[in-house]
Design a protein around this motif. Structure first.
Motif, PDB file in Angstrom:
ATOM      1  N   GLN A 246      44.653 -41.078  36.816  1.00 27.38           N
ATOM      2  CA  GLN A 246      45.175 -41.363  35.486  1.00 27.38           C
ATOM      3  C   GLN A 246      45.863 -40.128  34.900  1.00 27.38           C
ATOM      4  O   GLN A 246      45.402 -38.998  35.081  1.00 27.38           O
ATOM      5  CB  GLN A 246      44.034 -41.798  34.561  1.00 27.38           C
ATOM      6  CG  GLN A 246      43.273 -43.015  35.029  1.00 27.38           C
ATOM      7  CD  GLN A 246      44.149 -44.247  35.115  1.00 27.38           C
ATOM      8  OE1 GLN A 246      44.860 -44.580  34.177  1.00 27.38           O
ATOM      9  NE2 GLN A 246      44.112 -44.915  36.249  1.00 27.38           N
ATOM     10  N   PHE A 247      46.967 -40.370  34.175  1.00 24.13           N
ATOM     11  CA  PHE A 247      47.619 -39.273  33.456  1.00 24.13           C
ATOM     12  C   PHE A 247      46.954 -39.138  32.089  1.00 24.13           C
ATOM     13  O   PHE A 247      46.932 -40.091  31.306  1.00 24.13           O
ATOM     14  CB  PHE A 247      49.120 -39.538  33.313  1.00 24.13           C
ATOM     15  CG  PHE A 247      49.876 -39.323  34.588  1.00 24.13           C
ATOM     16  CD1 PHE A 247      50.347 -38.068  34.940  1.00 24.13           C
ATOM     17  CD2 PHE A 247      50.105 -40.381  35.462  1.00 24.13           C
ATOM     18  CE1 PHE A 247      51.034 -37.864  36.121  1.00 24.13           C
ATOM     19  CE2 PHE A 247      50.790 -40.196  36.641  1.00 24.13           C
ATOM     20  CZ  PHE A 247      51.258 -38.929  36.981  1.00 24.13           C
ATOM     21  N   VAL A 248      46.411 -37.964  31.809  1.00 22.80           N
ATOM     22  CA  VAL A 248      45.638 -37.757  30.590  1.00 22.80           C
ATOM     23  C   VAL A 248      46.186 -36.578  29.794  1.00 22.80           C
ATOM     24  O   VAL A 248      46.796 -35.663  30.346  1.00 22.80           O
ATOM     25  CB  VAL A 248      44.143 -37.537  30.898  1.00 22.80           C
ATOM     26  CG1 VAL A 248      43.513 -38.803  31.452  1.00 22.80           C
ATOM     27  CG2 VAL A 248      43.958 -36.372  31.866  1.00 22.80           C
ATOM     28  N   ALA A 249      45.955 -36.624  28.483  1.00 23.42           N
ATOM     29  CA  ALA A 249      46.320 -35.531  27.588  1.00 23.42           C
ATOM     30  C   ALA A 249      45.126 -34.608  27.388  1.00 23.42           C
ATOM     31  O   ALA A 249      43.981 -35.049  27.497  1.00 23.42           O
ATOM     32  CB  ALA A 249      46.778 -36.089  26.244  1.00 23.42           C
ATOM     33  N   PRO A 250      45.371 -33.341  27.077  1.00 23.59           N
ATOM     34  CA  PRO A 250      44.260 -32.420  26.794  1.00 23.59           C
ATOM     35  C   PRO A 250      43.707 -32.684  25.399  1.00 23.59           C
ATOM     36  O   PRO A 250      44.390 -32.458  24.396  1.00 23.59           O
ATOM     37  CB  PRO A 250      44.918 -31.044  26.888  1.00 23.59           C
ATOM     38  CG  PRO A 250      46.354 -31.281  26.542  1.00 23.59           C
ATOM     39  CD  PRO A 250      46.680 -32.654  27.014  1.00 23.59           C
ATOM     40  N   THR A 251      42.487 -33.151  25.324  1.00 25.18           N
ATOM     41  CA  THR A 251      41.801 -33.394  24.055  1.00 25.18           C
ATOM     42  C   THR A 251      40.338 -33.014  24.232  1.00 25.18           C
ATOM     43  O   THR A 251      39.843 -32.911  25.362  1.00 25.18           O
ATOM     44  CB  THR A 251      41.860 -34.882  23.650  1.00 25.18           C
ATOM     45  OG1 THR A 251      41.160 -35.661  24.629  1.00 25.18           O
ATOM     46  CG2 THR A 251      43.295 -35.379  23.530  1.00 25.18           C
ATOM     47  N   SER A 252      39.634 -32.850  23.125  1.00 26.94           N
ATOM     48  CA  SER A 252      38.210 -32.533  23.216  1.00 26.94           C
ATOM     49  C   SER A 252      37.461 -33.654  23.917  1.00 26.94           C
ATOM     50  O   SER A 252      36.508 -33.408  24.666  1.00 26.94           O
ATOM     51  CB  SER A 252      37.625 -32.276  21.828  1.00 26.94           C
ATOM     52  OG  SER A 252      37.833 -33.379  20.977  1.00 26.94           O
ATOM     53  N   GLU A 253      37.904 -34.901  23.699  1.00 26.95           N
ATOM     54  CA  GLU A 253      37.251 -36.034  24.364  1.00 26.95           C
ATOM     55  C   GLU A 253      37.438 -35.960  25.876  1.00 26.95           C
ATOM     56  O   GLU A 253      36.519 -36.291  26.639  1.00 26.95           O
ATOM     57  CB  GLU A 253      37.801 -37.355  23.828  1.00 26.95           C
ATOM     58  CG  GLU A 253      37.446 -37.666  22.391  1.00 26.95           C
ATOM     59  CD  GLU A 253      38.298 -36.923  21.375  1.00 26.95           C
ATOM     60  OE1 GLU A 253      37.923 -36.922  20.180  1.00 26.95           O
ATOM     61  OE2 GLU A 253      39.325 -36.330  21.758  1.00 26.95           O
ATOM     62  N   ALA A 254      38.615 -35.534  26.311  1.00 27.18           N
ATOM     63  CA  ALA A 254      38.880 -35.420  27.751  1.00 27.18           C
ATOM     64  C   ALA A 254      38.069 -34.291  28.372  1.00 27.18           C
ATOM     65  O   ALA A 254      37.602 -34.394  29.511  1.00 27.18           O
ATOM     66  CB  ALA A 254      40.371 -35.200  27.996  1.00 27.18           C
ATOM     67  N   PHE A 255      37.868 -33.181  27.624  1.00 24.90           N
ATOM     68  CA  PHE A 255      37.035 -32.086  28.118  1.00 24.90           C
ATOM     69  C   PHE A 255      35.576 -32.540  28.202  1.00 24.90           C
ATOM     70  O   PHE A 255      34.863 -32.231  29.160  1.00 24.90           O
ATOM     71  CB  PHE A 255      37.136 -30.860  27.205  1.00 24.90           C
ATOM     72  CG  PHE A 255      38.541 -30.382  26.955  1.00 24.90           C
ATOM     73  CD1 PHE A 255      39.553 -30.581  27.878  1.00 24.90           C
ATOM     74  CD2 PHE A 255      38.854 -29.737  25.774  1.00 24.90           C
ATOM     75  CE1 PHE A 255      40.853 -30.155  27.641  1.00 24.90           C
ATOM     76  CE2 PHE A 255      40.142 -29.293  25.524  1.00 24.90           C
ATOM     77  CZ  PHE A 255      41.143 -29.511  26.452  1.00 24.90           C
ATOM     78  N   GLN A 256      35.136 -33.276  27.175  1.00 27.06           N
ATOM     79  CA  GLN A 256      33.758 -33.777  27.167  1.00 27.06           C
ATOM     80  C   GLN A 256      33.521 -34.729  28.326  1.00 27.06           C
ATOM     81  O   GLN A 256      32.458 -34.715  28.944  1.00 27.06           O
ATOM     82  CB  GLN A 256      33.468 -34.468  25.833  1.00 27.06           C
ATOM     83  CG  GLN A 256      33.328 -33.504  24.672  1.00 27.06           C
ATOM     84  CD  GLN A 256      33.371 -34.194  23.329  1.00 27.06           C
ATOM     85  OE1 GLN A 256      33.561 -35.400  23.239  1.00 27.06           O
ATOM     86  NE2 GLN A 256      33.203 -33.430  22.264  1.00 27.06           N
ATOM     87  N   ALA A 257      34.526 -35.559  28.647  1.00 22.52           N
ATOM     88  CA  ALA A 257      34.390 -36.490  29.763  1.00 22.52           C
ATOM     89  C   ALA A 257      34.212 -35.736  31.081  1.00 22.52           C
ATOM     90  O   ALA A 257      33.405 -36.121  31.931  1.00 22.52           O
ATOM     91  CB  ALA A 257      35.614 -37.406  29.842  1.00 22.52           C
TER      92      ALA A 257
END
Length: 354
Positions: A246-257
């Motif tokens: 998946q193409f993802v953006a850098p966000t706190s939620e993505a770091f937490q995942a």
């Protein structure tokens, strides 16, 4: 991408680029005390705000030299600071050989940023192979057919790519090259993973701030910085393809995942690498930042003062960390770390943390 807080912007402008020394009037209840540390630039923004808030509350100052993880490791080994900070964790063997212990303090993300004509933040998509081959010097134009195939909706310019990397020994580089080593056999065989590597292409900037300055100034450039620098400087971030495709953006939620399934309990010496983690929402270049201290401390009061600061950060620093899009350590990990302090850290034979 969320905007950084106004307070954060003001704080970074008032601090020196390479060091942090926060001063406010001392409270009568506390003697003048300074903690000295050096190392990683990756956590510098959050350490800055923690230091400011902690001194207001306790009168204890933090003098932190943001010189890169390599410098932090050298200084703690030379015993010129009370603690070192590194984004590249040391193995249990290396820790034991030096008489050190490490513990994770915060987690966050490393973000590729670009300065490409006509491209807005979050528009450009890069797969792991594309990112690796750009840094290997194999792809040299932004309108290369492989980049274009991944970005059919974009009009890519016929513009040379200028690769920007760190010039200093850096934990941010360690995390970045750890990721490239995992996803690219060519990178693994030709360059590898370290705090400083023989870069196949590009120009070097000192610190996250140096890389950010280069990318902002040089058209056609690509670099990598800690997320807070991308936020504060309103930089043009890319979408990265993660382990799940998946193409993802850098966000706190993505770091937490990415950090969600980390098994700290079975990590010898808290050695943990969070790059290329599974999960559809995971940001692929996530990492932890670590603190290094000696197990055998010369001064009981200094040792206790250092641990008091980090205990306060664990307990009270989470809201600040989240505002800056870092991932606080889970409560279970904090409990483990404080038990390790009690078990392993001694000063003149006496237990420092109880």
């Amino acid at each position: 991408m969320k905007k950084g807080t106004q307070f954060f912007k003001i704080l970074l402008m008032t601090l020196t680029v390479c060091s942090l020394f926060v001063t406010v009037p001392m409270t009568p209840a506390h003697a003048a005390t300074t903690i000295n540390g050096a190392g990683a630039t990756f956590p510098f923004p959050v350490y800055g705000q923690w230091a400011y808030l902690y001194e207001k509350e306790t009168g204890v100052r933090l003098n932190y030299q943001s010189i890169g993880s390599g410098g932090g490791i050298k200084q703690i080994k030379a015993k010129t600071v009370d603690f070192g900070a590194s984004d590249a964790p040391l193995t249990a063997e290396a820790l034991n050989a030096a008489g050190l212990m490490q513990f994770p303090m915060i987690m966050g993300g490393v973000v590729p940023v670009v300065h490409v004509e006509g491209i807005k933040p979050g528009q450009l998509r890069l797969s792991a192979d594309l990112l690796a081959d750009i840094y290997l010097g194999k792809i040299t134009k932004w309108n290369d057919a492989r980049i274009a195939a991944e970005n059919k909706a974009l009009k890519l310019p016929n513009q040379d790519i200028t690769v920007v990397h760190r010039a200093d020994g850096s934990g941010t580089t360690w995390i970045f090259t750890n990721y490239l080593t995992k996803v690219s056999p060519a990178w693994a065989s030709k360059v590898g993973n370290d705090k400083a590597v023989a870069w196949p292409a590009g120009v070097g900037g000192k610190g996250n701030e140096g890389v950010a300055a280069y990318v902002q100034r040089v058209k056609g450039s690509i670099g990598y910085v800690e997320y807070a620098y991308a936020l504060q400087n309103k930089m043009n971030y890319v979408l990265l393809q993660n382990h799940a495709g998946q193409f993802v953006a850098p966000t706190s939620e993505a770091f937490q995942a990415a950090a969600a399934n980390a098994d700290w309990a079975h990590a010898a010496g808290y050695y943990m690498v969070l790059t290329d983690q599974p999960g559809a929402q995971s940001w692929p270049i996530t990492g932890a930042s670590f603190i290094l201290v000696y197990k055998d401390q010369a001064n009981p009061q200094t040792a206790k003062t250092v641990l008091d600061f980090f205990a306060w950060c664990y307990k009270n620093g989470q809201p600040t960390a989240l505002k800056l899009d870092y991932v606080p350590m889970p409560e279970a990990v904090i409990t483990m770390v404080e038990k390790t302090w009690a078990k392993d850290i001694r000063a003149k034979g006496q237990q420092v943390w109880k």
